[in-house]
Design an enzyme around this catalytic site. Structure first.
Site, PDB file in Angstrom:
ATOM      1  CE1 TYR A   1       0.845 -87.516   6.570  1.00  0.00           C
ATOM      2  CE2 TYR A   1      -1.422 -86.953   7.120  1.00  0.00           C
ATOM      3  CZ  TYR A   1      -0.290 -86.755   6.349  1.00  0.00           C
ATOM      4  OH  TYR A   1      -0.297 -85.786   5.383  1.00  0.00           O
TER       5      TYR A   1
ATOM      6  CG  PHE B   1      -5.678 -84.646   4.379  1.00  0.00           C
ATOM      7  CD1 PHE B   1      -5.281 -85.127   3.140  1.00  0.00           C
ATOM      8  CD2 PHE B   1      -4.720 -84.110   5.225  1.00  0.00           C
ATOM      9  CE1 PHE B   1      -3.952 -85.083   2.756  1.00  0.00           C
ATOM     10  CE2 PHE B   1      -3.392 -84.063   4.851  1.00  0.00           C
ATOM     11  CZ  PHE B   1      -3.001 -84.555   3.610  1.00  0.00           C
TER      12      PHE B   1
END
Ligand SMILES: C[S@@+](CC[C@H](N)C(=O)[O-])C[C@H]1O[C@@H](n2cnc3c(N)ncnc32)[C@H](O)[C@@H]1O
Length: 416
Positions: A106, A194
């Protein structure tokens, strides 16, 4: 190896978006994955191939496993998998895959001073050429989604965990339309999964061919995630994806969207202020603070504090944006998925936030309107629809905020 000539040969670690995927999330995603026996299974950006390993454990050995990784030092696959060192976005394997799954990197590819993924900056031009969905700043994960869809065989499945931002941001409008054209999209909302990362995530499960959108919510239970279907749209064409309820639909049906009552403008940017000849770094006679989001409070404006470090004569603000000359409504962009608005009665210069100018024929009942925008009901409305997909209120969200007549506007009889 497919490094563009000027790319350092072993970029690694954070500069390439390395993040461990929690094992319970890998299991959940492998549960959503399928491939015919003998099929080809691919993990892009694989590092040590956690998804290939988990898929094989759950589904057995009868597949061909391939992993692609740009960083030769990170590539660490077992002998039953074929490892390829390549930039996945520029990789041309000459074959299609039945299943592509994983956790792509990302990040925005850009200047080192602003973005962590700067080592791929040189390749950006090539990415833009190879992909049709690149828009605005875009993001590596969007590029990985498009590339993967292109590498799927008809009927093949993609399962990726990615940030939720693509559900609503304009930079991903081409990607959403591409997904809608190419197959059936399912989104599983997870939120912050996460550890230690402020990323709201979703699992994208995509089937090449077919049509429509299914949106799922999930509940964490013990070591797993339980999905439940929120909504389906068989006619989805790539519109923004939201958690609509009967109540949000009712709110929108019974109100007028704010964007049809106001022109919505952005403030002038910092560099524009810094370049302006009348802007000073110290307070002085006849100067006012250049305001930022921190000066904007629900229903009022702190005109005294200076958070920008910039001052200027109020009368000259209109040289940066003409609307600074007139008292107007200011709504926050920078305060999370929350609606915070106030009337700028003194018409100050602003370096941030949205500035709303009434359209022709719209008469405002300011007190009511400001109260409605800051109301608890409005906060519940935006939070219900957009959760924590992005860390701010976007223009598209603002345009759609529903306003009823009793919440503070009238139109001229001629235009109503
Ligand atoms: C988010 S991690 C995912 C790793 C692994 N799938 C996991 O879940 O732990 C990103 C990985 O992508 C690799 N990577 C970054 N850009 C890449 C690219 N353009 N092509 C292939 N791999 C890339 C990085 O080296 C890193 O190992």
């Amino acid at each position: 190896m497919l490094f563009p000539p000027s790319l350092p040969p072993t970029p690694s670690g954070r500069s390439l978006g390395r993040v461990e995927t929690p094992p319970e999330l890998v299991r959940f995603m492998v549960g959503l994955a399928e491939a015919p026996k003998g099929g080809r299974v691919l993990e892009p950006a694989c590092a040590d191939g956690p998804f290939l390993r988990a898929f094989r454990e759950a589904h057995g050995t009868g597949y061909r496993f391939v992993g692609v990784e740009i960083d030769p030092n990170a590539l660490d696959l077992p002998p039953w998998a074929e490892g390829v060192v390549a930039d996945f976005l520029l990789w041309e394997p000459g074959e299609a895959f039945d299943l592509i799954l994983g956790n792509p990197p990302y990040g925005i590819v850009g200047e080192a001073s602003k973005y962590p993924i700067h080592v791929l900056k040189e390749a950006k031009g090539l990415y833009k050429k190879a992909l049709s969905t690149w828009k605005g700043k875009y993001n590596l994960y969007g590029a990985f989604i498009e590339k993967s869809v292109r590498l799927l065989r008809a009927g093949g499945t993609l399962v990726f965990v990615v940030p939720a931002t693509w559900l609503v941001l304009d930079d991903f409008s081409l990607l959403r339309a591409f997904l809608a054209r190419e197959g059936r999209t399912e989104v599983y909302y997870l939120g912050e999964v996460f550890p230690g990362r402020k990323v709201s995530a979703v699992v994208l499960r995509f089937r090449k061919g077919g049509r429509g959108l299914a949106l799922w919510d999930t509940r964490k239970e013990g070591e797993g995630f339980i999905p439940f279907l929120w909504s389906e749209d068989p006619e989805w064409n790539g519109e923004i994806i939201r958690f609509e309820t009967g109540w949000t639909r009712e709110m929108e049906a019974s109100g007028t969207p704010l964007g049809s009552l106001f022109h919505i403008r952005f403030a002038a940017r910092s560099p524009e202020f810094k370049k302006h000849p009348a802007v000073r770094r110290e307070p002085g006679a006849g100067l006012v603070p250049v305001l930022t989001g921190r000066n904007l409070k629900p229903g009022w404006i702190d005109y005294e504090s200076n958070y920008s470090g910039l001052w200027m004569p109020k009368e000259r603000a209109k040289e940066l944006r003409d609307f600074y000359a007139t008292p107007h409504l200011v709504v926050a962009h920078t305060k999370g998925t929350k609606v915070v608005g106030a009337w700028d009665e003194k018409a100050y210069p602003w370096r941030e936030e949205f500035h709303l100018l009434p359209k022709e024929g719209v008469k405002l009942d300011l007190l009511f309107l400001v109260e409605w925008l800051n109301s608890e009901k409005m906060q519940v409305y935006v939070r219900t629809l957009y959760r924590d997909f992005v860390p701010h209120l976007t223009l598209r969200m603002l345009e759609r905020l529903p306003v009823r007549r009793e919440n503070g506007f009238r139109t001229n009889p001629s235009s109503s």
